[in-house]
Scaffold this active site. Structure first.
Site, short mmCIF file in Angstrom:
data_model
loop_
_atom_site.label_atom_id
_atom_site.label_comp_id
_atom_site.label_asym_id
_atom_site.label_seq_id
_atom_site.Cartn_x
_atom_site.Cartn_y
_atom_site.Cartn_z
N ARG A 275 -9.01 1.32 8.72
CA ARG A 275 -8.71 -0.06 9.24
C ARG A 275 -9.69 -0.69 10.05
O ARG A 275 -9.58 -2.05 10.14
CB ARG A 275 -7.32 -0.01 10.09
CG ARG A 275 -6.08 -0.22 9.37
CD ARG A 275 -5.14 -0.36 10.23
NE ARG A 275 -3.82 -1.11 9.80
CZ ARG A 275 -2.74 -0.42 9.11
NH1 ARG A 275 -2.54 0.84 8.70
NH2 ARG A 275 -1.81 -1.26 9.06
N ARG B 102 11.37 -6.27 4.49
CA ARG B 102 11.42 -4.54 4.43
C ARG B 102 12.24 -3.81 5.13
O ARG B 102 12.55 -4.27 6.34
CB ARG B 102 9.78 -4.40 4.98
CG ARG B 102 9.58 -2.91 5.23
CD ARG B 102 8.02 -2.43 4.92
NE ARG B 102 7.21 -3.02 6.15
CZ ARG B 102 5.97 -2.83 6.38
NH1 ARG B 102 5.36 -2.12 5.23
NH2 ARG B 102 5.51 -3.17 7.21
N ARG C 295 -0.27 -9.20 13.44
CA ARG C 295 -1.10 -8.08 12.62
C ARG C 295 -1.93 -8.75 11.48
O ARG C 295 -2.89 -8.13 11.21
CB ARG C 295 0.16 -7.10 11.90
CG ARG C 295 0.63 -6.36 12.82
CD ARG C 295 2.32 -5.79 12.57
NE ARG C 295 2.00 -4.89 11.67
CZ ARG C 295 2.97 -4.41 10.63
NH1 ARG C 295 4.22 -5.20 10.87
NH2 ARG C 295 2.86 -3.69 9.75
N LYS D 17 0.94 -1.28 -0.03
CA LYS D 17 0.00 -0.11 -0.20
C LYS D 17 0.68 1.38 0.10
O LYS D 17 0.65 2.30 -0.66
CB LYS D 17 -0.78 0.14 1.33
CG LYS D 17 -1.78 -1.12 1.44
CD LYS D 17 -2.58 -0.77 2.63
CE LYS D 17 -1.73 -1.06 3.77
NZ LYS D 17 -1.26 -2.26 4.23
N ARG E 97 11.60 -2.43 11.03
CA ARG E 97 10.88 -2.08 11.98
C ARG E 97 10.64 -3.15 13.06
O ARG E 97 10.46 -4.15 12.76
CB ARG E 97 9.45 -1.75 11.24
CG ARG E 97 9.25 -0.43 10.83
CD ARG E 97 8.20 -0.19 9.75
NE ARG E 97 6.93 -0.46 10.33
CZ ARG E 97 5.75 -0.34 9.64
NH1 ARG E 97 5.88 0.10 8.57
NH2 ARG E 97 4.67 -1.06 10.21
P1 ADP Z 1 1.71 -1.51 7.31
O1 ADP Z 1 2.40 -0.58 6.36
O2 ADP Z 1 2.57 -2.43 7.53
O3 ADP Z 1 0.50 -2.02 6.69
P2 ADP Z 1 1.58 0.91 9.22
O4 ADP Z 1 2.63 1.64 8.98
O5 ADP Z 1 0.17 1.22 7.92
O6 ADP Z 1 1.75 -0.76 8.66
O7 ADP Z 1 0.64 0.65 10.66
C1 ADP Z 1 1.87 0.41 11.51
C2 ADP Z 1 1.04 0.42 12.60
O8 ADP Z 1 0.20 1.30 13.00
C3 ADP Z 1 -0.13 -0.73 12.75
O9 ADP Z 1 -0.03 -2.13 13.17
C4 ADP Z 1 -1.18 -0.27 13.86
O10 ADP Z 1 -0.77 -0.53 15.21
C5 ADP Z 1 -0.70 1.18 13.63
N1 ADP Z 1 -1.89 1.72 12.73
C6 ADP Z 1 -1.65 2.46 11.49
N2 ADP Z 1 -2.78 3.04 10.96
C7 ADP Z 1 -3.73 2.68 11.82
C8 ADP Z 1 -5.36 2.82 11.79
N3 ADP Z 1 -5.80 3.45 10.84
N4 ADP Z 1 -6.04 2.34 12.84
C9 ADP Z 1 -5.51 1.86 13.89
N5 ADP Z 1 -3.99 1.60 13.94
C10 ADP Z 1 -3.25 2.29 12.97
P1 ADP Z 2 2.27 -1.73 3.24
O1 ADP Z 2 2.28 -0.38 3.23
O2 ADP Z 2 0.89 -2.48 2.64
O3 ADP Z 2 2.66 -2.34 4.43
P2 ADP Z 2 4.86 -1.64 1.78
O4 ADP Z 2 4.62 -0.73 0.71
O5 ADP Z 2 5.87 -1.14 2.95
O6 ADP Z 2 3.54 -2.36 2.35
O7 ADP Z 2 5.60 -3.07 1.13
C1 ADP Z 2 6.01 -4.15 1.94
C2 ADP Z 2 7.44 -4.61 1.57
O8 ADP Z 2 7.32 -5.12 0.19
C3 ADP Z 2 8.50 -3.43 1.31
O9 ADP Z 2 9.53 -4.08 1.75
C4 ADP Z 2 8.44 -3.07 -0.06
O10 ADP Z 2 9.61 -2.73 -0.62
C5 ADP Z 2 7.91 -4.50 -0.71
N1 ADP Z 2 7.28 -4.38 -1.89
C6 ADP Z 2 6.06 -3.34 -2.24
N2 ADP Z 2 5.56 -3.68 -3.24
C7 ADP Z 2 6.20 -4.81 -3.84
C8 ADP Z 2 6.10 -5.76 -4.91
N3 ADP Z 2 4.95 -5.42 -5.94
N4 ADP Z 2 6.75 -6.83 -5.27
C9 ADP Z 2 7.66 -7.14 -4.20
N5 ADP Z 2 8.01 -6.39 -3.09
C10 ADP Z 2 7.18 -5.30 -2.83
#
Ligand code: ADP
Ligand code: ADP
Ligand code: ZN
Length: 214
Positions: free
Chosen positions: A88, A127, A171, A13, A160
């Site tokens: 979320r 990541r 998660r 995302k 992270r």
């Molecule tokens: P990822 O990119 O792996 O999906 P995020 O960076 O979006 O993770 O979120 C990291 C953490 O921050 C989540 O696991 C949650 O604890 C918190 N968080 C982020 N966005 C929200 C939300 N909209 N509602 C509740 N918790 C959130």
């Molecule tokens: P989210 O915001 O949904 O948690 P991220 O954008 O941080 O996800 O992506 C999660 C991990 O996967 C990161 O290490 C990113 O560099 C990698 N990644 C993202 N898109 C792709 C893809 N299309 N193919 C392979 N790896 C990817």
């Protein structure tokens, strides 16, 4: 253009949201980045949010909704924005729908970046995140030019804390229970679009652009 990115943690995302924001010159709003910035700066919100984030749990809606509503009300969001990691939960989605309704607006797209659970743990363990500028990389598929150093700002990139495999499992469970129902919610609103997130990053982006420009 007002866009929501849906998908499991690690689906890509953030990676896609940043490219959308650049291409269409709209703000990228990541609640995860906002919480991490607050943790880094030692704020009260950061202190509270960290207790949940470290356990792989969601930060309570009360701490999350107002900050997003304030952010999307700012002047730079007038032409649209891309929400990454919000909503979320169903209550968060309802808060967003209601806040927009008050100003006669609706979201335009909810884009689900679909990646099966089996691929997620590998993505997360590889990541690397820059806690300074929010850029994300992957040690295999999207590496930094210089190992360990952010291409964009030169800071160190790190694994992270919440990307440890045990926390990722938690998660994912939270995602299926609390976030996945949003797919139905936006399907019913008629704005849901799906892309295959297992494709290379550039192909996923091309599919998204095709949706936005259809
Ligand atoms: P990822 O990119 O792996 O999906 P995020 O960076 O979006 O993770 O979120 C990291 C953490 O921050 C989540 O696991 C949650 O604890 C918190 N968080 C982020 N966005 C929200 C939300 N909209 N509602 C509740 N918790 C959130
Ligand atoms: P989210 O915001 O949904 O948690 P991220 O954008 O941080 O996800 O992506 C999660 C991990 O996967 C990161 O290490 C990113 O560099 C990698 N990644 C993202 N898109 C792709 C893809 N299309 N193919 C392979 N790896 C990817
Ligand atoms: Zn950086």
């Amino acid at each position: 253009m007002k866009i929501i990115m849906l998908g499991a943690p690690g689906a890509g995302k953030g990676t896609q949201a940043k490219q959308i924001a650049d291409k269409y010159t709209i703000p990228h709003i990541s609640t995860g980045d906002i919480f991490r910035a607050n943790i880094k700066n030692g704020t009260e919100l950061g202190r509270k949010a960290k207790q949940y984030m470290d356990q792989g749990l969601l930060v309570p809606d009360e701490l999350t909704c107002d900050l997003v509503m304030d952010r999307i009300g700012q002047a730079d969001c007038a032409n649209g924005f891309v929400l990454d990691g919000f909503p979320r939960t169903i209550p968060q989605a309802e808060a967003l729908t209601n806040a927009l309704e008050k100003i006669g607006q609706t979201m335009d797209y909810a884009i689900d970046v679909d990646v099966p659970d089996a691929n997620i743990v590998e993505r997360m363990s590889g990541r690397r995140a820059c806690l300074n500028c929010g850029a994300t990389y992957h040690i295999v598929s999207i590496p930094t030019k210089v190992e360990g150093i952010c291409d964009r700002c030169g800071s160190e990139v790190v694994l992270r804390e919440d990307d440890a495999p045990e926390t990722v499992q938690k998660r994912l469970a939270v995602y299926h229970e609390q976030t996945q129902p949003l797919i139905d919610y936006y399907q019913k609103q008629g704005i849901l679009k799906s892309v295959d997130g297992t494709q290379p990053m550039e192909k996923v982006f091309a599919d998204i652009v095709a949706i936005l420009e259809a």
